[in-house]
Design an enzyme around this catalytic site. Structure first.
Site, mmCIF file in Angstrom:
data_model
loop_
_atom_site.group_PDB
_atom_site.id
_atom_site.type_symbol
_atom_site.label_atom_id
_atom_site.label_comp_id
_atom_site.label_asym_id
_atom_site.label_seq_id
_atom_site.Cartn_x
_atom_site.Cartn_y
_atom_site.Cartn_z
ATOM 1 C CE1 TYR A 486 -4.046 1.996 0.373
ATOM 2 C CE2 TYR A 486 -2.731 3.254 1.938
ATOM 3 C CZ TYR A 486 -3.855 3.138 1.151
ATOM 4 O OH TYR A 486 -4.786 4.147 1.125
ATOM 5 C CB SER A 566 -7.168 2.339 -2.579
ATOM 6 O OG SER A 566 -7.661 3.629 -2.360
ATOM 7 C CG ASP A 648 -14.317 3.076 -6.153
ATOM 8 O OD1 ASP A 648 -14.540 3.890 -5.241
ATOM 9 O OD2 ASP A 648 -13.220 2.525 -6.312
ATOM 10 C CG HIS A 683 -12.508 2.345 -2.644
ATOM 11 N ND1 HIS A 683 -11.842 2.621 -3.824
ATOM 12 C CD2 HIS A 683 -11.570 2.459 -1.659
ATOM 13 C CE1 HIS A 683 -10.582 2.900 -3.567
ATOM 14 N NE2 HIS A 683 -10.379 2.797 -2.261
#
Length: 716
Positions: A486, A566, A648, A683
């Site tokens: 991430y 993301s 999303d 999402h």
């Protein structure tokens, strides 16, 4: 999926429609050369700070017949490719088998009632139960009854202090928009109250249990609730039994449209607490309002200088967790009657381990730390004297503590990449923990390994990484490996159990998670080292993790897959455009991929504190340098599956649409570039169990296919 040999004479009508909608003139022969999967490049060029920037797929941002046709064609082709992978059903079956166990959350208490979530194994959404004082259990709210396909999910619950009324938020198809409703706990009857146009807010009860404070936006005016930008959040009070239109406006800041407000009420009910956020900046302002009648909102901390998380209060003395002059966090006491900084007192000083979470329980400060990413629990007195470290069951993640100041016990949840979530209860009287709830799973955790290693990044920074696999695995340099990461927004990737990851290990796979800069694994300084113009550090940390796995003989480039969601999807986009040579397959999921226009949709403007903005001349060059969409060139790319969802409204799907179209147009190699576009999903939050299982099965199957490996007929 684009294969050069399959681009002729397919879906001629749709291809012709595509060209017509683009305003292009095409002969029948030209139409036959174009697949509907190939998005026709437009001629949009924009001058940004004197630089000419091409945006050939700008039209895919629009809700049009052209976009709809292209999306449907991409969905069909992606599904066809994934369903055609040999023995994919074996992956679905194993994940389903592993997922099918009872899951029970840590309990939370209000009045004489105790609430907890339970999922019998494969239910689409977990069910909220209530246990009364006499030990009777019943369903308080079953979100599975709210829709036939499980795509309406609970987005939050708030129980009144007396335990008699439940407020709950629901989200449809994964949208960030929430609608809050109310139910009488004893009778189960729904109340008529309904609150709409809520995002990024909970509902908190007043002391008298007569209503809730919450924050909301005005209804979108642009006609597209899933894409219109969100500004001017306001704090309201809703009194039970009244219409939302009658709600009292408590606080707004029209001169600061990008300020958001997190409302809460102190445990004693004497103060309304307003944490003022600005975008995704970890720093915040802090205001409060005495709930004694007609007092105004007091702006206690007006400068955006540090994080201030309210922990509790002794009348006028407020306790905060803050990183002011303490990147790893500390606890301070502020007397609001003497609010000058010179009067602030440090209660728990900063340590070498960053603070992850804190709660005031039994008139003690229970502090959850991260020690090299792994959980640690320490108990202090209210004056900061250390009382004890809590003995934990192993090396993993600690979620919590969960409890109240008036109680002499608290709960916490422990898990790791190979150990499922297990709830423990700590008793202050004995100073020890006891097992509260342990799941019964269809595998033996002792058969799996989760080890922590440290490697060196490009600039010499020491970075930790967790590597998990099934016992008996040999370091032969050829193991299928998934590198998930991430690296942003001060979010720490601590160990987290997923039954799907066990299925991956059962397939002979290695699951590796590096703790890149940009997270908060080592406090705010670690976060700052991976944001704004230092974002490249995040990417370099990731590439160094891949190189470590190869150098240490865990795997090789032909068996290494990259996956992130993301902000992690942005990482995947950068990986494809900067180091495609390192991986055999890359999966950008719900990613931020157009770094020049993300701030123009829904809540995207809030990320400028993390990324910067192309609207600012000084920040534009760095964003252009790594923006995935703008850095795709003609070359051979690894197998790519771009993943997004039609609802999303966090990272709107146009990012994935534009990037996927560009990748398909520029791919010169033989590896597939497909799109996986979910319908009635967002999402990621609130996704029903069946969708989660299907998604993991597609990911693992795609990886095996890309690695040139055959899925066994039975995975175990």
């Amino acid at each position: 999926m684009i294969f050069k040999s399959k681009m002729k004479k397919r879906h001629l009508v749709l291809a012709g429609l595509t060209l017509a909608l683009m305003g292009c003139q095409a002969t029948q022969q030209e139409t036959e050369e174009v697949s509907p999967l190939v998005a026709i490049a437009g001629d949009t060029v924009e001058s940004i700070h004197g630089v000419e920037v091409a945006d050939p797929y700008r039209y895919l941002e629009e809700e049009s017949a052209l976009t709809t046709s292209w999306v449907k064609a991409q969905q069909a082709e992606g599904k066809a490719y994934l369903s055609g992978i040999t023995n994919k059903q074996a992956v679905v079956d194993r994940i389903t088998e592993l997922w099918n166990y009872e899951k029970v959350s840590a309990p939370f208490e209000h009045g004489d009632n105790t609430f907890f979530y339970r999922n019998d194994g494969l239910q689409a959404q977990s069910v909220l139960f209530v246990k009364t004082k006499d030990g009777q259990e019943k369903v308080a709210l079953d979100p599975n009854s709210l829709s036939t396909d499980g795509t309406v999910a609970l987005s939050g619950v708030s129980v009144s202090g007396d335990g008699k009324t439940l407020a709950y938020g629901v989200s449809k198809s994964g949208s960030d928009w929430q609608q809050w409703q109310f139910v009488d706990v004893e009778s189960g009857e729904a109340l008529s109250d309904e609150l709409k146009w809520i995002k990024f807010s909970k509902a908190v009860w007043n002391k008298d249990n007569t209503g809730v404070y919450y924050s909301r936006y005005d209804a979108p005016e642009g006609g597209n609730a899933l894409a219109d930008v969100n500004f001017n959040q306001k704090v309201y009070f809703h009194k039970l039994g009244t219409e939302q239109s009658q709600d009292a406006l408590i606080y707004e800041r029209p001169q600061n449209k990008d300020w958001g407000f997190g409302a809460d009420v102190s445990e004693a009910g004497d103060y309304l607490l307003i944490s003022v956020w600005q975008g995704t900046d970890s720093r915040n302002r802090f205001f409060y309002k005495p709930l004694d009648g007609k007092s105004d909102v007091v702006e206690l901390i007006i400068n955006l200088e540090a994080e201030y998380s309210f922990l509790g209060n002794d009348k006028s003395v407020f306790y905060f967790k803050t990183d002011l002059d303490a990147p790893n966090g500390k606890v301070i006491a502020v007397d609001v009657n003497q609010p000058e900084k010179s009067n602030w007192k440090t209660i728990v000083a900063e340590s070498s381990d960053p603070i992850s979470d804190i709660a005031i329980i039994n008139d003690h400060l229970v502090v959850s730390y991260l020690h090299d990413v792994l959980g640690k629990l320490t108990i202090f007195s209210m004056n900061g004297e250390k009382r004890q470290d809590v003995s934990l069951p192993g090396k993993g993640k600690v979620a919590g503590p969960y409890g109240k100041r008036s109680k002499d016990y608290f709960y916490y949840v422990f898990n790791s990449y190979v150990q499922p979530k297990t709830t423990y209860k700590f008793d202050f009287k004995t100073g020890k923990s006891s097992l509260f709830a342990e799941p019964k799973v269809s595998f033996n955790p002792e058969n799996y390994v989760s080890e922590q290693v440290f490697y060196t990044s490009k600039d010499g920074t020491r970075v930790p990484m967790m590597i998990s696999y099934k016992k008996g695995l040999k370091k032969n340099g050829a193991n299928p490996t998934l590198l998930y990461a991430y690296g942003g927004f001060a979010i720490s990737l601590t160990p987290r159990f997923s039954p799907a990851n066990i299925a991956w290990m059962d397939m002979g796979g290695i699951y590796a998670v590096p703790n890149l800069r940009g997270g908060a694994e080592y406090g705010e300084s670690w976060h700052k080292a991976g944001m704004l113009d230092k974002k490249q550090n995040v990417f370099d940390d990731y590439y160094a993790a891949a190189e470590y796995l190869i150098d240490e003989n865990y795997t090789n480039k032909t068996k290494l897959g990259a996956y992130g969601r993301s902000n992690g999807g942005l990482l995947m986009g950068a990986t494809l455009t900067q180091r495609p040579d390192l991986f055999s397959a890359v999966l950008p999921a719900v990613g931020v991929l157009d770094m020049l226009r993300f701030q123009k949709f829904t809540i995207g403007w809030a990320w400028t504190s993390e990324y910067g903005s192309a609207d600012v001349a000084e920040q534009f060059p760095a964003l252009l340098a790594y923006s995935p969409y703008h850095n795709v060139t003609e070359r051979s790319y690894p197998a790519t599956m771009v993943m997004t969802a039609d609802h999303d409204d966090r990272v709107v799907p146009l990012h994935s649409f534009k990037f996927g179209a560009m990748m398909q147009a520029k791919q010169t190699g033989d590896a597939p570039v497909i799109m996986r576009i979910e319908s009635k999903a967002g999402h990621g939050a609130g996704k029903p169990t069946s969708m989660k299982i299907d998604e993991f099965a597609d990911i693992y199957s795609f990886l095996f296919e890309s690695f040139g490996l055959k899925i066994p007929a039975k995975v175990n």
